[in-house]
Design an enzyme around this catalytic site. Structure first.
Site, PDB file in Angstrom:
ATOM      1  N   LYS A  21     -15.175   5.835 -11.629  1.00  0.00           N
ATOM      2  CA  LYS A  21     -16.101   4.886 -11.774  1.00  0.00           C
ATOM      3  C   LYS A  21     -17.542   5.231 -11.674  1.00  0.00           C
ATOM      4  CE  LYS A  21     -12.735   1.456  -9.991  1.00  0.00           C
ATOM      5  NZ  LYS A  21     -13.096   0.518 -11.037  1.00  0.00           N
TER       6      LYS A  21
ATOM      7  N   CYS B 286      -3.054   2.855 -12.138  1.00  0.00           N
ATOM      8  CA  CYS B 286      -4.601   2.309 -12.058  1.00  0.00           C
ATOM      9  C   CYS B 286      -5.100   2.639 -13.362  1.00  0.00           C
ATOM     10  CB  CYS B 286      -5.220   2.896 -10.856  1.00  0.00           C
ATOM     11  SG  CYS B 286      -7.374   2.649 -10.830  1.00  0.00           S
TER      12      CYS B 286
ATOM     13  N   CYS C 244      -6.423  -3.967 -15.892  1.00  0.00           N
ATOM     14  CA  CYS C 244      -6.503  -3.581 -14.310  1.00  0.00           C
ATOM     15  C   CYS C 244      -5.041  -3.800 -13.532  1.00  0.00           C
ATOM     16  CB  CYS C 244      -7.517  -4.315 -13.697  1.00  0.00           C
ATOM     17  SG  CYS C 244      -7.561  -4.195 -11.680  1.00  0.00           S
ATOM     18  N   ASN C 245      -4.563  -2.760 -13.033  1.00  0.00           N
ATOM     19  CA  ASN C 245      -3.304  -2.970 -12.380  1.00  0.00           C
ATOM     20  C   ASN C 245      -3.381  -4.028 -11.239  1.00  0.00           C
ATOM     21  OD1 ASN C 245      -1.137  -0.536 -13.511  1.00  0.00           O
ATOM     22  ND2 ASN C 245      -3.214  -0.120 -13.820  1.00  0.00           N
ATOM     23  N   THR C 246      -4.206  -3.535 -10.252  1.00  0.00           N
ATOM     24  CA  THR C 246      -4.214  -4.233  -9.126  1.00  0.00           C
ATOM     25  C   THR C 246      -4.539  -5.768  -9.289  1.00  0.00           C
ATOM     26  OG1 THR C 246      -5.307  -2.388  -8.162  1.00  0.00           O
ATOM     27  CG2 THR C 246      -5.550  -4.362  -6.837  1.00  0.00           C
ATOM     28  N   ALA C 247      -5.356  -6.017 -10.496  1.00  0.00           N
ATOM     29  CA  ALA C 247      -5.631  -7.442 -10.619  1.00  0.00           C
ATOM     30  C   ALA C 247      -4.384  -8.306 -10.813  1.00  0.00           C
ATOM     31  CB  ALA C 247      -6.569  -7.712 -11.890  1.00  0.00           C
TER      32      ALA C 247
ATOM     33  N   ASP D  25     -14.402  -7.008  -6.333  1.00  0.00           N
ATOM     34  CA  ASP D  25     -13.520  -5.872  -6.270  1.00  0.00           C
ATOM     35  C   ASP D  25     -12.160  -6.230  -5.795  1.00  0.00           C
ATOM     36  OD1 ASP D  25     -12.541  -3.309  -4.398  1.00  0.00           O
ATOM     37  OD2 ASP D  25     -13.698  -2.657  -6.265  1.00  0.00           O
ATOM     38  N   ARG D  26     -11.220  -5.767  -6.455  1.00  0.00           N
ATOM     39  CA  ARG D  26      -9.746  -6.243  -5.985  1.00  0.00           C
ATOM     40  C   ARG D  26      -9.265  -5.675  -4.773  1.00  0.00           C
ATOM     41  NH1 ARG D  26     -12.832  -5.939  -9.727  1.00  0.00           N
ATOM     42  NH2 ARG D  26     -11.880  -4.042 -10.231  1.00  0.00           N
TER      43      ARG D  26
ATOM     44  N   THR E 233      -4.128   2.431  -6.821  1.00  0.00           N
ATOM     45  CA  THR E 233      -4.813   1.996  -5.651  1.00  0.00           C
ATOM     46  C   THR E 233      -4.345   1.738  -4.305  1.00  0.00           C
ATOM     47  OG1 THR E 233      -5.070  -0.132  -6.244  1.00  0.00           O
ATOM     48  CG2 THR E 233      -6.872   1.077  -7.363  1.00  0.00           C
TER      49      THR E 233
END
Length: 230
Positions: free
Chosen positions: A164, A194, A83-86, A48-49, A125
């Site tokens: 999710k 996100c 995935c944005n956070t990635a 999990d990022r 996020t």
């Protein structure tokens, strides 16, 4: 062989499917053979990022590098990340990749600037907000950046994890209130920052697209442009 685009997904699977569906919807194809060749990695064991960035959890970078390399070995000539956070690890991924990895963050910030609007809100996020991924790029372009209050942000996260877990209706109920609050703060458009958020607010983004910057959609458009370049 046609150029092939690789999708680094699995973060989560629904967001990956949404990106795939957007490629299909945005490609003017009249038959199967005219669609864009895609390779999709949707292996959901990537750590999990948000947990990695905010709680010292295991880094997702080694797994992401592994799956990027697998996509390249399979023939991908360009990579997009679902995935944005990635994108916190975008530079590291690009440094170890032999093919371009298009940035969702820069692409969306460019679209915000081109929209002519000045006040840009965001739904993303905790990790994306804390690391300033969008804040830096939005303010670099001379725009005003607006994010939810801490109380509202807790509900944004609840909505994301609710989706999710498979409960769309509850996720939409929560997120709808948070986008209303951002508009009340003066946001002229909201970045859906996100990859779960465009799914949650899909009806709103379709009805009034000028009020939303769907980061997934914008990245897909950029990837299609890359594919069509000679």
């Amino acid at each position: 062989m046609k150029k092939i685009i690789g999708i680094l997904g699995g973060m989560g699977p629904a967001a990956t499917a949404d990106m795939f569906q957007k490629f299909i919807q945005l490609t003017p194809a009249s038959c199967d053979q005219e669609h864009i060749p895609l390779l999709i990695s949707s292996i959901p064991d990537i750590p999990d990022r948000s947990t990695a960035l905010l709680k010292g959890g295991p880094s997702p970078l080694p797994a992401m590098q592994d799956y990027v390399n697998r996509l390249i070995s399979a023939g991908a000539k360009c990579i997009v990340i679902a995935c944005n956070t990635a994108h916190y690890w975008h530079k590291d991924l690009q440094a170890s990749s032999s093919v371009p990895i298009l940035s969702m963050i820069e692409t969306t910030a460019d679209a915000a600037l081109q929209s002519g609007l000045k006040k840009i809100g965001i739904l993303a996020t905790n990790a994306t907000l804390t690391t300033g991924l969008y804040k830096q790029e939005i303010e670099k372009r001379g725009l005003t950046y607006i994010e939810p209050s801490p109380e509202d942000q807790a509900l944004v996260m609840e909505s994301i994890y609710t989706l999710k877990a498979g409960n769309f209706d509850k996720a939409h109920e929560i997120m709808s209130k948070q986008k209303d609050n951002l508009f009340a703060q003066g946001a002229e458009a909201i970045i859906l920052g996100c990859t779960e958020v465009p799914i949650i607010l899909s009806k709103e983004a379709t009805a009034t697209p000028e009020r939303y910057l769907d980061a997934t959609l914008l990245l897909v458009k950029r990837a299609i442009h890359w594919y069509n370049e000679k």
